[in-house]
Scaffold this motif. Structure first.
Motif, PDB file in Angstrom:
ATOM      1  N   LEU A   6      -3.426 -19.181 -16.835  1.00 29.21           N
ATOM      2  CA  LEU A   6      -2.685 -19.885 -17.423  1.00 29.21           C
ATOM      3  C   LEU A   6      -2.839 -21.163 -16.046  1.00 29.21           C
ATOM      4  O   LEU A   6      -2.779 -22.247 -16.027  1.00 29.21           O
ATOM      5  N   TRP A   7      -2.079 -20.185 -14.570  1.00 31.44           N
ATOM      6  CA  TRP A   7      -2.263 -20.982 -13.960  1.00 31.44           C
ATOM      7  C   TRP A   7      -3.322 -20.597 -13.163  1.00 31.44           C
ATOM      8  O   TRP A   7      -3.472 -22.464 -12.463  1.00 31.44           O
ATOM      9  N   ASN A   8      -4.327 -20.506 -13.623  1.00 27.70           N
ATOM     10  CA  ASN A   8      -6.080 -20.448 -12.902  1.00 27.70           C
ATOM     11  C   ASN A   8      -6.507 -21.952 -13.658  1.00 27.70           C
ATOM     12  O   ASN A   8      -7.296 -22.773 -13.396  1.00 27.70           O
ATOM     13  N   LEU A   9      -6.074 -21.934 -15.189  1.00 25.11           N
ATOM     14  CA  LEU A   9      -6.355 -22.899 -15.590  1.00 25.11           C
ATOM     15  C   LEU A   9      -5.976 -24.506 -14.978  1.00 25.11           C
ATOM     16  O   LEU A   9      -6.743 -25.715 -15.172  1.00 25.11           O
ATOM     17  N   THR A  10      -4.718 -24.394 -14.485  1.00 29.39           N
ATOM     18  CA  THR A  10      -3.926 -25.571 -14.021  1.00 29.39           C
ATOM     19  C   THR A  10      -5.215 -26.452 -12.566  1.00 29.39           C
ATOM     20  O   THR A  10      -4.886 -27.850 -12.443  1.00 29.39           O
ATOM     21  N   ILE A  11      -5.478 -24.513 -12.191  1.00 22.92           N
ATOM     22  CA  ILE A  11      -5.540 -25.593 -10.542  1.00 22.92           C
ATOM     23  C   ILE A  11      -6.958 -25.988 -11.124  1.00 22.92           C
ATOM     24  O   ILE A  11      -7.953 -26.795 -10.612  1.00 22.92           O
ATOM     25  N   ALA A  12      -7.907 -25.537 -11.692  1.00 19.62           N
ATOM     26  CA  ALA A  12      -9.670 -26.097 -12.096  1.00 19.62           C
ATOM     27  C   ALA A  12      -9.227 -26.984 -12.708  1.00 19.62           C
ATOM     28  O   ALA A  12      -9.802 -28.254 -12.666  1.00 19.62           O
ATOM     29  N   LEU A  13      -8.289 -27.924 -13.429  1.00 17.60           N
ATOM     30  CA  LEU A  13      -8.171 -28.872 -14.033  1.00 17.60           C
ATOM     31  C   LEU A  13      -7.542 -29.864 -12.874  1.00 17.60           C
ATOM     32  O   LEU A  13      -8.082 -31.172 -13.078  1.00 17.60           O
ATOM     33  N   ASP A  14      -7.109 -29.124 -11.867  1.00 17.53           N
ATOM     34  CA  ASP A  14      -6.190 -30.038 -10.471  1.00 17.53           C
ATOM     35  C   ASP A  14      -7.867 -31.143 -10.145  1.00 17.53           C
ATOM     36  O   ASP A  14      -7.886 -31.587  -9.773  1.00 17.53           O
ATOM     37  N   GLN A  15      -8.201 -29.793  -9.846  1.00 17.72           N
ATOM     38  CA  GLN A  15      -9.870 -29.586  -9.021  1.00 17.72           C
ATOM     39  C   GLN A  15     -10.769 -30.818  -9.210  1.00 17.72           C
ATOM     40  O   GLN A  15     -11.760 -31.113  -8.971  1.00 17.72           O
ATOM     41  N   PHE A  16     -10.784 -30.682 -11.288  1.00 18.70           N
ATOM     42  CA  PHE A  16     -11.774 -31.724 -11.926  1.00 18.70           C
ATOM     43  C   PHE A  16     -11.585 -32.902 -11.778  1.00 18.70           C
ATOM     44  O   PHE A  16     -12.100 -33.669 -11.010  1.00 18.70           O
ATOM     45  N   ALA A  17      -9.789 -33.202 -12.291  1.00 14.22           N
ATOM     46  CA  ALA A  17      -9.578 -34.617 -11.749  1.00 14.22           C
ATOM     47  C   ALA A  17      -9.720 -34.822  -9.915  1.00 14.22           C
ATOM     48  O   ALA A  17     -10.190 -36.241 -10.276  1.00 14.22           O
ATOM     49  N   ASN A  18      -9.806 -33.945  -9.187  1.00 17.01           N
ATOM     50  CA  ASN A  18      -9.889 -34.451  -8.483  1.00 17.01           C
ATOM     51  C   ASN A  18     -11.709 -34.725  -8.052  1.00 17.01           C
ATOM     52  O   ASN A  18     -12.025 -36.401  -7.438  1.00 17.01           O
TER      53      ASN A  18
END
Length: 76
Positions: A6-18
């Motif tokens: 879940l933490w990895n998915l959160t980081i991936a979503l953050d980077q995607f939004a950026n």
């Protein structure tokens, strides 16, 4: 194990939004905000993040990321 996933998915979503906002796809929004505190909208986001999690911007800043931004000067 599920926590790390879940933490990895959160980081991936953050980077995607950026990346959607024209930033480096390997940089988080928090890192970008930390580097752009001189701009009013980034400063406002930074203050919000710091209010939620004191010290967040210092921990999130990635000096080696930002060079592949679509808009602006990348690691600015």
């Amino acid at each position: 194990m599920i926590g790390r996933y879940l933490w990895n998915l959160t980081i991936a979503l953050d980077q995607f939004a950026n990346a959607l906002l024209g930033g480096d796809p390997d940089e988080t929004i928090s890192s970008r905000a930390a580097k752009r505190q001189h701009r009013s909208h980034w400063r406002a986001l930074g203050r919000l993040l710091e209010w939620i999690d004191p010290g967040h911007l210092a921990r999130a800043r990635e000096a080696d990321e930002g060079g592949a931004a679509s808009f602006g000067k990348g690691g600015e």
